[in-house]
Design an enzyme around this catalytic site. Structure first.
Site, PDB file in Angstrom:
ATOM      1  N   HIS A 275       0.828  -1.199   0.000  1.00 39.17           N
ATOM      2  CA  HIS A 275       0.000   0.000   0.000  1.00 39.17           C
ATOM      3  C   HIS A 275       0.872   1.261   0.000  1.00 39.17           C
ATOM      4  O   HIS A 275       0.554   2.269   0.627  1.00 39.17           O
ATOM      5  CB  HIS A 275      -0.938  -0.001   1.209  1.00 39.17           C
ATOM      6  N   ASP A 306       3.625  -2.867  -7.102  1.00 46.66           N
ATOM      7  CA  ASP A 306       3.753  -1.415  -6.966  1.00 46.66           C
ATOM      8  C   ASP A 306       4.521  -1.084  -5.701  1.00 46.66           C
ATOM      9  O   ASP A 306       4.819  -1.952  -4.878  1.00 46.66           O
ATOM     10  CB  ASP A 306       2.386  -0.717  -7.002  1.00 46.66           C
TER      11      ASP A 306
HETATM   12  C1  FNR Z   1      -3.178   4.837  -2.059  1.00 47.24           C
HETATM   13  N1  FNR Z   1      -3.357   3.481  -2.304  1.00 47.24           N
HETATM   14  C2  FNR Z   1      -4.638   2.977  -2.420  1.00 47.24           C
HETATM   15  N2  FNR Z   1      -4.838   1.658  -2.726  1.00 47.24           N
HETATM   16  C3  FNR Z   1      -6.080   1.160  -2.898  1.00 47.24           C
HETATM   17  O1  FNR Z   1      -6.232  -0.026  -3.190  1.00 47.24           O
HETATM   18  N3  FNR Z   1      -7.176   1.990  -2.756  1.00 47.24           N
HETATM   19  C4  FNR Z   1      -7.061   3.300  -2.431  1.00 47.24           C
HETATM   20  O2  FNR Z   1      -8.048   4.014  -2.327  1.00 47.24           O
HETATM   21  C5  FNR Z   1      -5.751   3.820  -2.225  1.00 47.24           C
HETATM   22  N4  FNR Z   1      -5.571   5.118  -1.862  1.00 47.24           N
HETATM   23  C6  FNR Z   1      -4.306   5.655  -1.815  1.00 47.24           C
HETATM   24  C7  FNR Z   1      -4.145   7.019  -1.560  1.00 47.24           C
HETATM   25  C8  FNR Z   1      -2.875   7.566  -1.586  1.00 47.24           C
HETATM   26  C9  FNR Z   1      -2.721   9.035  -1.359  1.00 47.24           C
HETATM   27  C10 FNR Z   1      -1.748   6.752  -1.866  1.00 47.24           C
HETATM   28  C11 FNR Z   1      -0.369   7.340  -1.952  1.00 47.24           C
HETATM   29  C12 FNR Z   1      -1.908   5.412  -2.083  1.00 47.24           C
HETATM   30  C13 FNR Z   1      -2.191   2.613  -2.595  1.00 47.24           C
HETATM   31  C14 FNR Z   1      -1.848   2.678  -4.077  1.00 47.24           C
HETATM   32  O3  FNR Z   1      -2.830   2.025  -4.851  1.00 47.24           O
HETATM   33  C15 FNR Z   1      -0.495   1.990  -4.378  1.00 47.24           C
HETATM   34  O4  FNR Z   1      -0.500   0.690  -3.825  1.00 47.24           O
HETATM   35  C16 FNR Z   1       0.709   2.764  -3.827  1.00 47.24           C
HETATM   36  O5  FNR Z   1       0.517   4.147  -3.994  1.00 47.24           O
HETATM   37  C17 FNR Z   1       1.987   2.318  -4.543  1.00 47.24           C
HETATM   38  O6  FNR Z   1       3.100   2.956  -4.036  1.00 47.24           O
HETATM   39  P1  FNR Z   1       3.759   4.273  -4.705  1.00 47.24           P
HETATM   40  O7  FNR Z   1       3.803   4.069  -6.205  1.00 47.24           O
HETATM   41  O8  FNR Z   1       2.893   5.397  -4.335  1.00 47.24           O
HETATM   42  O9  FNR Z   1       5.109   4.335  -4.078  1.00 47.24           O
END
Ligand code: FNR
Length: 376
Positions: A275, A306
């Protein structure tokens, strides 16, 4: 400011966004060790340089679940994307569609799925969280399917929200939450204009999926905590697999055993993910977790990864470590915050060029040829 990388977009976003929003995006859980490791461990993956094996014909495309995509990349689900730019989900989805890659709409989006689905020709991938309200989950699944979503991304690594200290300091969590912050943030005019705070009412209250999330929302993180379901296991969720006929991807896998469990569950794919370092601080970085997972399930399901991907080289590294596809999280949101759809398009063009360069320098002609033999 000249922008030539995701790092530049990050700096420009930091200057433009109200602090509570920048830190919500940029931050992670606890001491942010996993967040840092995601970036650092990936950057430390060494690749084999090969010479005089070039080709002018490179194939950067890939196929997932019987459909061709232009790059081995998708835009990750990011909650509140529409807070970073006006109709942010729509702008990001348009940029993704332009490059022929999937846009994954988060459960906690500002723009409704119907609006996004209508704005783009390509089918949307929809992300679902495990919520206490099962009837609501069923309803959301049905709506997503009716709107033409092809692929379900089922996120399982947030049964409870992680401890995010930056959000406590900024007021994103706790009783003086987002709406009050939004009003204070209007001192950042560039951002306020972009998200449409002037001129028409901003529809934070339109967070698409949730009942009860409407305008009274003040403690966003607290509200997530009370609606998410921490007491759940694979068996409780079999009905979701039975209900969703299309491809299903389980997001948030870090252990080979859990990848095997996802396979037994009937998942078509997984996302190796922590995440973005926002949940269990101390969890392995994605780059370190990925090889063992690939050993366990590669070829039997589609493996996405990711966490810390900021460049085309990082995309290449994830593929070399065993992924079939890579999700971009923060990187595309920084770009969206700075220049909207055009920013995301620019970022994707930068990554594509970077990936192409890496393919020449490692002597591969197609994405399918990228694998562990290119790791030192
Ligand atoms: C997320 N991520 C995320 N994942 C998901 O399944 N549902 C969501 O609503 C969210 N919301 C979310 C908000 C913010 C601000 C961030 C930064 C991340 C996790 C996202 O899908 C993903 O796994 C990560 O952002 C990957 O890491 P990097 O590329 O940001 O380093």
């Amino acid at each position: 400011m000249i922008i030539s990388s995701a790092t530049d977009f990050r700096e420009a976003a930091r200057r433009k966004l109200p602090p509570f929003l920048f830190h919500y995006l940029d931050g992670g859980a606890g001491a942010e060790q996993t967040l840092r490791n995601n970036v650092d461990d990936l950057q430390q993956v060494n690749l084999r340089q090969r010479v005089l094996r070039g080709s002018e014909q490179l194939d950067l495309g890939t196929e997932w679940f019987g459909r061709r995509y232009g790059l081995p990349v998708a835009l990750a689900p990011v909650g509140l994307t529409g807070m970073y730019a006006r109709r942010g989900e729509v702008q990001a989805a348009r940029a993704a569609t332009g490059r022929g890659i999937p846009f994954i709409q988060s459960t906690v989006s500002v723009c409704p799925l119907a609006e996004v689905a209508q704005a783009v020709e390509q089918p949307i991938w929809f992300q679902l969280y495990v919520l206490k309200d099962r009837a609501f989950m069923r309803d959301v699944l049905q709506r997503a399917r009716a709107l033409g979503a092809t692929t379900l991304v089922f996120t399982v690594d947030m049964p409870v929200p992680g401890a995010r200290y930056r959000d406590a300091h900024s007021g994103m969590s706790g009783p003086n939450g987002p709406l009050r912050r939004v009003l204070q943030a209007m001192t950042r005019p560039a951002w306020a204009w972009d998200v449409g705070l002037f001129g028409r009412p901003h529809d934070l209250g339109n967070i698409s999926a949730y009942r009860g999330a409407a305008t009274g929302l003040t403690d966003y993180i607290g509200w997530l905590a009370s609606n998410f379901d921490p007491g759940i296991g694979w068996n409780d969720l079999q009905w979701i697999r039975d209900e969703w006929q299309g491809p299903m991807i389980i997001k948030g896998i870090l252990e080979a055993d859990d990848a095997r469990a996802a396979l037994s569950f009937g998942a078509d794919g997984i996302v190796v993910s922590n995440h973005g370092g926002r949940q269990l601080d101390g969890a392995l970085s994605s780059a370190r977790a990925l090889p063992a997972i690939a050993d366990a399930v590669k070829g039997r399901m589609t493996i996405f990864a990711d966490g810390g991907v900021r460049t085309g080289t990082d995309v290449f590294r994830m593929l070399a470590l065993g992924a079939d596809g890579v999700l971009l999280g923060r990187a595309f949101i920084y770009a969206l915050a700075v220049h909207g759809q055009a920013g995301v398009e620019q970022l994707l063009a930068i990554l594509e060029k970077d990936l192409r360069t890496n393919m020449v320098l490692t002597g591969v002609k197609s994405v399918g040829e990228i694998g562990p033999h290119l790791l030192v």
